[in-house]
Motif scaffolding. Structure first.
Motif, PDB file in Angstrom:
ATOM      1  N   ILE A  69       0.826  -1.211   0.000  1.00 57.00           N
ATOM      2  CA  ILE A  69       0.000   0.000   0.000  1.00 57.00           C
ATOM      3  C   ILE A  69       0.858   1.257   0.000  1.00 57.00           C
ATOM      4  CG2 ILE A  69      -1.586   1.342   1.456  1.00 57.00           C
ATOM      5  CD1 ILE A  69      -2.789  -1.364   2.357  1.00 57.00           C
ATOM      6  N   VAL A  70       2.060   1.168   0.563  1.00 59.57           N
ATOM      7  CA  VAL A  70       2.900   2.340   0.801  1.00 59.57           C
ATOM      8  C   VAL A  70       3.547   2.814  -0.499  1.00 59.57           C
ATOM      9  CG1 VAL A  70       4.816   3.281   2.148  1.00 59.57           C
ATOM     10  CG2 VAL A  70       3.352   1.490   3.128  1.00 59.57           C
ATOM     11  N   SER A  71       3.280   4.046  -0.883  1.00 57.12           N
ATOM     12  CA  SER A  71       3.795   4.580  -2.146  1.00 57.12           C
ATOM     13  C   SER A  71       5.304   4.764  -2.119  1.00 57.12           C
ATOM     14  CB  SER A  71       3.114   5.915  -2.470  1.00 57.12           C
ATOM     15  OG  SER A  71       3.271   6.832  -1.409  1.00 57.12           O
ATOM     16  N   GLY A  72       5.886   4.898  -0.930  1.00 57.45           N
ATOM     17  CA  GLY A  72       7.331   5.085  -0.824  1.00 57.45           C
ATOM     18  C   GLY A  72       8.115   3.788  -0.852  1.00 57.45           C
ATOM     19  N   LEU A  73       7.436   2.650  -0.968  1.00 56.82           N
ATOM     20  CA  LEU A  73       8.093   1.349  -1.011  1.00 56.82           C
ATOM     21  C   LEU A  73       7.814   0.657  -2.342  1.00 56.82           C
ATOM     22  CD1 LEU A  73       7.242  -0.107   2.536  1.00 56.82           C
ATOM     23  CD2 LEU A  73       9.396   0.944   1.814  1.00 56.82           C
ATOM     24  N   SER A  74       8.692  -0.255  -2.700  1.00 56.27           N
ATOM     25  CA  SER A  74       8.475  -1.136  -3.844  1.00 56.27           C
ATOM     26  C   SER A  74       8.622  -2.556  -3.314  1.00 56.27           C
ATOM     27  CB  SER A  74       9.519  -0.863  -4.937  1.00 56.27           C
ATOM     28  OG  SER A  74       9.278  -1.645  -6.076  1.00 56.27           O
ATOM     29  N   VAL A  75       7.530  -3.307  -3.305  1.00 56.98           N
ATOM     30  CA  VAL A  75       7.489  -4.611  -2.636  1.00 56.98           C
ATOM     31  C   VAL A  75       7.396  -5.727  -3.671  1.00 56.98           C
ATOM     32  CG1 VAL A  75       6.353  -5.991  -0.870  1.00 56.98           C
ATOM     33  CG2 VAL A  75       6.311  -3.501  -0.706  1.00 56.98           C
ATOM     34  N   ILE A  76       8.330  -6.653  -3.614  1.00 57.73           N
ATOM     35  CA  ILE A  76       8.355  -7.775  -4.552  1.00 57.73           C
ATOM     36  C   ILE A  76       7.161  -8.687  -4.297  1.00 57.73           C
ATOM     37  CG2 ILE A  76       9.669  -9.777  -5.350  1.00 57.73           C
ATOM     38  CD1 ILE A  76      10.976  -7.150  -6.035  1.00 57.73           C
ATOM     39  N   SER A  77       6.540  -9.136  -5.380  1.00 59.07           N
ATOM     40  CA  SER A  77       5.366 -10.000  -5.277  1.00 59.07           C
ATOM     41  C   SER A  77       5.713 -11.334  -4.640  1.00 59.07           C
ATOM     42  CB  SER A  77       4.782 -10.232  -6.667  1.00 59.07           C
ATOM     43  OG  SER A  77       3.778 -11.203  -6.645  1.00 59.07           O
TER      44      SER A  77
END
Length: 545
Positions: free
Chosen positions: A118-126
């Motif tokens: 949800i956090v726009s400042g993060l990029s989370v691997i699926s």
């Protein structure tokens, strides 16, 4: 291969993986384009096929990268290292004695990924990509370099009766140092509160600022039922198989999740996806499936208006199944990306829609973002290849697929890999090679009508009329509802029956055949672009031409 390895100073120990195939950082080099791989089927070695490598670009930067990894160091970017705001949450270990509790540990991990996404400042691997690291003995720097992720989250879950113990640690993949670690001993019902706390701590230690809306959504659990969560996770697993049996099992688990929690919006969204994709893959009649999918996704949004998964599903359904309303569909997909920036499928579907509307550069960017978030996903690789195909950049599309297959040989067992490789080669006039790939795709898919139509088209273009006519007869004799007039039009096009093809396209428009706009906007029917009849169809559909 050994000659190329010596040229790049890659030792035999680092060249191969422990279970065969290429070593992890060599695969990372291939994905980055620093090395090029070619597979020679007649050569065999450890783990089966041997890949010959050659340095593709300037040797010095490649050499520095290889040397740093061979010495056990971390890949460093010019900016100083891997991006710490890019996170990989590895599968949590289940420490319980009961094997069935492993599903619960998976559920805790899945929910944490969802909240951080949800956090726009993060990029989370699926999760579909991080699953490859279940019970791995690789170090955080090795995993980080393979996923281009600067932060790694590891965890374990022990469940005993109504008590749980959750241990979490956040690791800097650049240094292999622990940034934060904590254990939680709580009641089972507190699991969602634990996940909220972990999410907040991660953003705090990574110095990522939360927007008020993000903080609110992160603190709201999708369900209060741990049973519903476990059932939903099983449904997600089977949905990802994209097989007839997989869809059936997924629907059963999602329905059980709804029974466990009638207000579980995610489960309704999962049902919507199953109903749509089961029909799209040719396993069910489209119109009835479209109606069910729309009912489920609207129920999901009614329960949770800010559920990204539901907005993405709604966008996909109204565009492909209901009224081809690409403007509303794009609005829904962009809402999904805004609500959950690390939602790879939303980026993927948005890419496909943009391609069909001629916005090719942005479509390719969205496909690249989807692949960045889910780098081991077969579907994301083929979506990027599709975006290049739609943009008439066929050689780049072929390069994407060949690089993916070289880095992960099992990718070549995925039927869409062969389908798009075939389409790309046919677009280049390489009909013989294209036919061979499409024949493999049809075989691996157990005869999906849409792939049979692609094969019939390719056979016709290759001048193999007898075989193309046999495919046409098989489609005409196929189960009504699974085979459409659009499928028949494609084969007639390959055979050069242009008037018959246009007549079928006009009939498909009147019948509002699902996926009609998608197919007509693509390169296959582009050879009829000078036809006034096709121009009229494209104008009615608002397709750029």
């Amino acid at each position: 291969m050994t000659e190329a390895a010596r040229g790049a100073h890659i030792s035999p120990r680092n060249m191969y993986g422990e279970t065969g195939g290429l070593g992890s950082f060599v695969r990372a080099l291939i994905r980055e384009g620093s090395l090029e791989a070619r597979v020679f089927p007649k050569e065999r070695g450890r783990g089966g096929l041997v890949s010959k490598l050659r340095v593709a670009y300037d040797r010095k930067p490649v050499q520095a990268f290889v040397d740093s990894l061979a010495l056990g160091k971390t890949l460093r970017r010019q900016s100083g290292g891997l991006d710490r705001t890019k996170i990989a949450v590895l599968p949590f270990a289940s420490m319980s004695r009961n094997p069935s509790d492993a599903d619960f540990a998976d559920g805790v991990c899945e929910e944490l990924i969802s909240r951080l996404s949800i956090v726009s400042g993060l990029s989370v691997i699926s999760r579909t990509s991080t699953l490859a690291y279940r019970a791995t003995d690789k170090t955080a720097p090795e995993i980080g370099s393979e996923l281009s992720a600067g932060s790694i989250i590891e965890g374990s879950v022990r469940k005993s009766g109504n008590r749980i113990r959750v241990t979490i640690q956040l690791i800097d993949a650049n240094t292999d140092g622990h940034v934060w670690a904590q254990s939680y001993d709580r009641e089972l019902g507190d699991i969602f509160e634990i996940q909220s706390d972990v999410s907040e701590k991660v953003t705090e230690f990574l110095k990522v600022k939360l927007l008020p809306s993000e903080s609110q959504r992160m603190g709201t659990p999708p369900t209060s039922s741990t049973k519903a969560l476990a059932l939903y996770l099983k449904g997600r697993h089977y949905w990802g198989e994209r097989t007839e049996a997989g869809f059936e099992k997924a629907i059963a688990y999602f329905e059980k999740a709804v029974e466990a929690d009638p207000n579980y919006a995610l489960a309704y969204s999962g049902l919507a996806n199953c109903f749509y994709f089961r029909a799209a893959y040719g396993f069910a009649e489209r119109k009835a499936a479209s109606k069910r999918a729309r009912e489920m996704v609207l129920r999901a949004i009614e329960l949770d208006p800010d559920l990204a998964e539901a907005h993405a599903s709604l966008g996909w359904v109204i565009y492909h199944e209901i009224d081809w309303n690409w403007r509303d569909a794009q609005t829904e997909l962009e809402s999904a990306v805004r609500l959950k920036p690390s939602f790879s499928s939303a980026h993927q579907w948005l890419s496909i829609l943009l391609s069909e509307n001629g916005v090719h550069d942005r479509a390719i960017d969205e496909a690249k973002k989807a692949l960045e978030l889910d780098p081991f996903s077969n579907a994301m690789q083929t979506t990027l290849a599709q975006a290049y195909w739609m943009a008439h950049r066929e050689r780049e599309g072929i390069e994407v697929l060949e690089r993916a297959a070289a880095a992960s040989p099992e990718f070549s067992s995925f039927y869409n890999y062969h389908a798009y490789l075939g389409l790309l080669r046919v677009s280049l006039g390489l009909y013989r090679e294209g036919v061979k790939e499409m024949q493999t795709a049809v075989r691996l898919s157990h005869g999906q009508p849409v792939l049979k139509a692609d094969l019939g088209y390719a056979l016709g273009k290759a001048g193999k009329r007898v075989e193309a006519l046999r495919i046409l007869h098989e489609l005409e004799s196929g189960k009504r509802g699974l085979v459409t007039t659009l499928n028949l039009a494609e084969v007639h096009l390959g055979l050069g029956n242009f008037d018959k093809c246009l007549g079928l396209l006009e009939a498909a428009l009147k019948q509002r055949v699902p996926d009609f706009r998608t197919q007509v906007a693509g390169p296959i029917f582009g050879e009829l672009s000078e036809s006034s009849r096709l121009k009229r169809i494209l104008e009615l559909l608002e397709v750029p031409h």
